[in-house]
Design a protein around this motif. Structure first.
Motif, PDB file in Angstrom:
ATOM      1  N   CYS A  41       0.847  -1.198   0.000  1.00  2.15           N
ATOM      2  CA  CYS A  41       0.000   0.000   0.000  1.00  2.15           C
ATOM      3  C   CYS A  41       0.892   1.261   0.000  1.00  2.15           C
ATOM      4  O   CYS A  41       1.711   1.425   0.904  1.00  2.15           O
ATOM      5  CB  CYS A  41      -0.883  -0.020   1.240  1.00  2.15           C
ATOM      6  N   PHE A  61       0.104   4.270   0.647  1.00  3.54           N
ATOM      7  CA  PHE A  61      -0.291   5.282   1.635  1.00  3.54           C
ATOM      8  C   PHE A  61       0.400   5.044   2.985  1.00  3.54           C
ATOM      9  O   PHE A  61       0.613   5.984   3.733  1.00  3.54           O
ATOM     10  CB  PHE A  61      -1.818   5.300   1.797  1.00  3.54           C
ATOM     11  N   CYS A  62       0.734   3.778   3.305  1.00  4.38           N
ATOM     12  CA  CYS A  62       1.450   3.499   4.552  1.00  4.38           C
ATOM     13  C   CYS A  62       2.785   2.813   4.298  1.00  4.38           C
ATOM     14  O   CYS A  62       3.691   2.904   5.125  1.00  4.38           O
ATOM     15  CB  CYS A  62       0.595   2.640   5.482  1.00  4.38           C
ATOM     16  N   GLN A 106       1.478  -2.343   4.626  1.00  2.00           N
ATOM     17  CA  GLN A 106       0.567  -3.464   4.389  1.00  2.00           C
ATOM     18  C   GLN A 106       0.731  -3.990   2.967  1.00  2.00           C
ATOM     19  O   GLN A 106       0.634  -3.224   2.008  1.00  2.00           O
ATOM     20  CB  GLN A 106      -0.897  -3.011   4.589  1.00  2.00           C
ATOM     21  N   CYS A 151      -4.850  -0.159   1.333  1.00  2.00           N
ATOM     22  CA  CYS A 151      -5.014  -1.257   2.299  1.00  2.00           C
ATOM     23  C   CYS A 151      -6.205  -0.935   3.217  1.00  2.00           C
ATOM     24  O   CYS A 151      -6.592   0.228   3.366  1.00  2.00           O
ATOM     25  CB  CYS A 151      -3.737  -1.489   3.102  1.00  2.00           C
ATOM     26  N   CYS A 193      -5.487   1.722   6.002  1.00  2.00           N
ATOM     27  CA  CYS A 193      -5.493   3.112   5.528  1.00  2.00           C
ATOM     28  C   CYS A 193      -6.914   3.548   5.196  1.00  2.00           C
ATOM     29  O   CYS A 193      -7.319   4.672   5.509  1.00  2.00           O
ATOM     30  CB  CYS A 193      -4.590   3.262   4.297  1.00  2.00           C
ATOM     31  N   ARG A 242       0.972   6.296  13.435  1.00  2.00           N
ATOM     32  CA  ARG A 242       0.953   4.850  13.169  1.00  2.00           C
ATOM     33  C   ARG A 242       2.367   4.291  13.069  1.00  2.00           C
ATOM     34  O   ARG A 242       2.635   3.193  13.556  1.00  2.00           O
ATOM     35  CB  ARG A 242       0.181   4.563  11.883  1.00  2.00           C
TER      36      ARG A 242
HETATM   37 ZN   LIG Z   1      -1.978   1.357   3.838  1.00  2.00          ZN
END
Ligand SMILES: [Zn+2]
Length: 351
Positions: A148, A150-151, A154, A189, A192, A267
């Motif tokens: 993913c 965005f993070c 994951q 994910c 997110c 996170r």
């Molecule tokens: Zn994510």
């Protein structure tokens, strides 16, 4: 976000959305004359190049009819306002960079809200039925790290597994005209997605506009922990944790929005850096042992940490390598600057 998706994955598979917009524009055009022109009946209202693929989708016909009947009852000015929103809500790149504003559905006459929402919700469902969603995902999966963006933590599963969330980046509750536009639909994910929910990526809580990353036109950013303090964090059963200072370069407004919406720093600290620091130090010990590296001086230790950080820097994003790289680069910097307490701590950990 940590990397972007290839824009071709969205633009090459976006025919359903383009078709819906074309039909809506023809409906609006038919009302612009003093005496409304008769519209072609179903399926002739579908542009010829898409007709075969959609003529059996009678649910679409029903929703288009409701849209047209509702639209006919509005004033010419209101019809124009809605047509403008159909255009503006889909200028994703310009909206995310704050080069354009668009009206949210709340500004339209109440009567048209449901017809627009229902039409584009149906369009979104059709993306799955017509296998557009899977083609879009495969095009992304084939060209990006399987994680993913965005993070960065994951993993994304291959096509055929349970589908990853497909987020309406501009929330469908406010910008429904972009509800079936792949340019606005972003695999993400589930974690997110659970942070983002229906947050408005274009507008802050105080109502002012903000810039956001464009998931399909995003340049790389770099995470740095250089300003963290090795012995100033919390004390856990496994030892003392550094006080983390998570910085991103370049430090832009897009980073601020990303952090606000997805709680990225929080996170990383709570789920990654704090609980994993000790095990990452143990990994370093095992690596030194297997590489037969037994530093006997400060300089040899600094060199070993440098090699280890470089190893993870070259791994890129997979398996949280970018976080491990930043941790060991920070430790390297502090040791190189002669932090004797830290050097002693790491040396002791190796024996
Ligand atoms: Zn994510």
């Amino acid at each position: 976000m940590l990397f972007g998706y290839p824009v071709s994955a969205a633009t090459a598979n976006n025919w359903l959305h383009e078709c819906l917009c074309e039909i809506l524009r023809s409906i609006h055009a038919s009302l612009e004359t003093a005496t409304p022109l008769p519209l072609p009946a179903w399926p002739d209202i579908i542009p010829a190049r898409y007709r075969k693929r959609l003529e059996k989708r009678r649910g679409l016909e029903d929703r288009l009819n409701i849209y047209r009947i509702t639209l006919e009852k509005l004033t010419t000015a209101e019809q124009k306002q809605i047509l403008q929103a159909l255009h503006d809500q889909n200028q994703i790149e310009l909206l995310l960079s704050c080069h354009l504003n668009c009206e949210a559905i709340g500004n339209f006459p109440e009567a048209i809200h449901e017809p627009v929402k229902k039409l584009f919700e149906f369009g979104f469902e059709l993306l799955t039925t017509l296998e557009i969603r899977d083609k879009h995902y495969k095009a992304i999966y084939d060209e990006t790290p399987h994680v993913c963006p965005f993070c960065g933590c994951q993993p994304f599963d291959a096509l055929g597994s349970r589908r990853e969330a497909l987020d309406h980046y501009l929330a469908e509750s406010k910008y429904p005209f972009a509800g079936s536009n792949l340019r606005n639909l972003v695999p993400m994910c589930n974690k997110c997605n659970s942070y983002k929910l229906a947050q408005d990526i274009l507008v802050k809580k105080d109502g002012t506009r903000r810039k956001s990353f464009d998931p399909y036109n995003c340049t790389e950013i770099r995470l740095s922990l250089e300003n963290s303090q090795p012995f100033a964090g919390t004390i856990t059963p496994t030892g003392q944790i550094p006080k983390w200072q998570i910085d991103f370069q370049p430090n832009t407004e897009e980073i601020t929005t990303w952090d606000e919406v997805f709680h990225i720093r929080e996170r990383y600290e709570r789920n990654e850096l704090d609980p994993k620091f000790k095990s990452w130090m143990d990994d370093f010990k095992r690596w030194c042992k297997s590489a037969k590296i037994l530093p006997s001086s400060d300089q040899e230790l600094v060199e070993a940490i440098n090699r280890y950080a470089t190893y993870y820097e070259e791994m890129g994003i997979s398996d949280r390598a970018f976080l491990k790289a930043s941790v060991f680069r920070m430790l390297h910097t502090h040791c190189q600057q002669g932090d004797q307490r830290l050097i002693f701590f790491i040396m002791s950990n190796l024996t």
